[in-house]
Enzyme design. Structure first.
Site, PDB file in Angstrom:
ATOM      1  N   GLY A  12       0.815  -1.207   0.000  1.00  0.00           N
ATOM      2  CA  GLY A  12       0.000   0.000   0.000  1.00  0.00           C
ATOM      3  C   GLY A  12       0.851   1.259   0.000  1.00  0.00           C
ATOM      4  CG  ASP A  13       0.607   3.771   2.370  1.00  0.00           C
ATOM      5  OD1 ASP A  13      -0.500   4.329   2.351  1.00  0.00           O
ATOM      6  OD2 ASP A  13       0.978   3.037   3.305  1.00  0.00           O
ATOM      7  CE  LYS A  18       2.689  11.783  -9.712  1.00  0.00           C
ATOM      8  NZ  LYS A  18       4.066  12.047  -9.273  1.00  0.00           N
ATOM      9  N   GLY A  40      -6.337   5.891   2.194  1.00  0.00           N
ATOM     10  CA  GLY A  40      -6.379   7.273   1.729  1.00  0.00           C
ATOM     11  C   GLY A  40      -5.567   7.477   0.470  1.00  0.00           C
ATOM     12  CD  GLN A 218      -7.174  -1.438   1.950  1.00  0.00           C
ATOM     13  OE1 GLN A 218      -7.920  -2.105   1.269  1.00  0.00           O
ATOM     14  NE2 GLN A 218      -7.611  -0.396   2.615  1.00  0.00           N
ATOM     15  CB  THR A 233      -6.833  -5.152   3.909  1.00  0.00           C
ATOM     16  OG1 THR A 233      -7.988  -4.341   4.178  1.00  0.00           O
ATOM     17  CG2 THR A 233      -6.943  -5.800   2.545  1.00  0.00           C
ATOM     18  CG  ASP A 327      10.763  12.194  -6.697  1.00  0.00           C
ATOM     19  OD1 ASP A 327       9.994  11.263  -7.018  1.00  0.00           O
ATOM     20  OD2 ASP A 327      10.490  13.025  -5.804  1.00  0.00           O
ATOM     21  N   GLY A 405       8.078  13.129  -9.068  1.00  0.00           N
ATOM     22  CA  GLY A 405       7.741  14.213  -8.157  1.00  0.00           C
ATOM     23  C   GLY A 405       6.333  14.012  -7.637  1.00  0.00           C
TER      24      GLY A 405
END
Length: 415
Positions: A12-13, A18, A40, A218, A233, A327, A405
């Protein structure tokens, strides 16, 4: 892009929000097929930052946003996001999605406290208990909100059991039938206009040749069946979950894009072979802003783990990969990459261990690549290109997108 699934390839994350937001510009419909408001997405564009927990991110781009039957819904969170972003696009909510009830949150929090050192590390937002009630066939669905008599009846039946658990097992406060019924009847008035047959909606969109994007919450290594159980999860974030979570056949899915960071992070408990055990972990956390969108918790940071990523590619059948946050590694002169695991019996393997004891006690074997020591723009430095090409070769999956970025525009497309 007729039908594309976006899947987190790690814990996750990874920056799925994006990538979803970027690809949503060309989509007609954006669907979320599982998970709840514990996941989130942070979107940065136009000088503004958006943090979304429940509603699909496609709403920000004026698209039709769908929450499928595989999701669990916190009405209060959803209504708050509809108030903030609902006028940007069209929103549809499956009547078959299950509701997170107040006792789910209370039981989640009390259970984690009771487990102590053995706790799983949940976000304590009621996700697991909501899915548990769904599997036990005693859950309350979105469509139950549409009939006050049925809603009240189901709340009354649930509280007869849940209040006993809260009082006698967890020594926590109980809930009043009238209070809960009144609160959820008020939610019903707000959500009623959005409830739809989302399976039919998506099917008709695909038949009409429209472009549909499916986003998972997730990630693969948190999958209930194939992740690092029990530190997972309560649903199936993998690509196959898109079909069941929305209600279409798996042969309707054309492209499957895995999203992975150029390094790895993990939130909560559980084994993490490539976790960095030096001050470089804190350095990487600060450079990458590795703090939870929903919880604000510090994320554990490690070097890229190609063994785990190879496993994710196998489970999902990635047609391509989006490698984000490249980056963040620009500061490091040398960059280790985990290519194999050393198992407890002394053997090395490039494959993810099938047995939990092997995974819990394995050690990473690294190859070290040269860093590039400069910021990334429209053209990757030679060493950064070498890093991306190394990942492609090891996984036998093309890297089509590279994140350079935080902003939505900072993504390079590769042929």
């Amino acid at each position: 892009m007729p039908s594309t699934v976006i899947v987190g390839a790690q814990w996750g994350d990874e920056g799925k929000g994006k990538i979803v937001d970027l690809l949503a510009q060309e989509a007609d419909v954006v669907c979320r097929y599982q998970g709840g408001p514990n996941a989130g997405h942070t979107i940065i564009f136009g000088g503004a930052t958006y943090k979304i927990r429940q509603i699909p991110t496609g709403i920000l781009s004026g698209k039709t946003a769908v929450l499928g039957a595989g999701c669990v819904v916190d009405p209060e969170v959803l209504i708050g996001e509809l108030d903030a972003y609902g006028d940007r696009g069209t929103f549809c909510l499956s009547g078959n999605a299950h509701l997170i009830m107040p006792w789910h949150v209370a039981i989640d929090q009390a259970s984690e406290r009771r487990l102590g050192k053995l706790q799983i590390g949940t976000t304590r937002r009621g996700i697991g208990p909501a899915y548990a009630d769904k599997a036990s066939r005693i859950g309350i669905r979105v469509q139950d909100l549409l009939d006050p008599k049925i809603l009240r009846q189901k709340i009354e039946v649930a509280l007869a059991e849940k209040n006993l658990w809260l009082e006698r097992v967890y020594e926590a406060e109980t809930f009043d039938l009238e209070d809960v019924a009144a609160r959820y009847e008020s939610y019903a008035q707000r959500l009623r206009p959005y409830v739809a047959d989302t399976s039919l909606l998506v099917d008709e969109a695909l038949r009409a040749g429209k472009s549909v994007l499916f986003e998972g919450a997730q990630a693969t290594l948190l999958d209930l069946d194939h992740g690092t159980y029990p530190f997972v999860t309560s649903s199936n974030p993998g690509a196959s979950g898109a079909a069941t979570g929305i209600g279409i056949g798996p042969n309707r899915l054309d492209e499957i894009i895995g999203v992975a960071k150029a390094y790895v992070t993990r939130v909560g408990e559980g084994p993490f072979p490539s976790e960095i055990n030096s001050p470089q972990q804190e350095q990487l956390r600060e450079l990458g802003g590795e703090f939870g969108t929903v919880t604000g918790r510090e994320r554990r940071c490690g070097w890229l783990d190609l063994v785990a990523l190879r496993y994710a590619a196998r489970l999902n059948g990635f047609t391509s990969l989006a490698l984000t946050k490249l980056d963040v590694l620009s500061t490091f002169a040398e960059i280790p990459v985990c290519v194999r695991y050393l198992l407890p019996d002394g053997t090395e393997t490039p494959h993810f261990p099938a047995h939990q004891s092997d995974f819990h006690h394995c050690r990473p074997i690294y190859e070290t690549l040269e860093g590039w020591g400069q910021s990334l723009d429209d053209q990757l430095p030679r060493a950064a290109q070498t890093y991306v090409e190394f990942v492609e070769r090891e996984l036998e999956v093309p890297v089509r997108l590279v994140g350079t970025g935080a902003e939505r525009e900072r993504v390079l497309a590769r042929s």
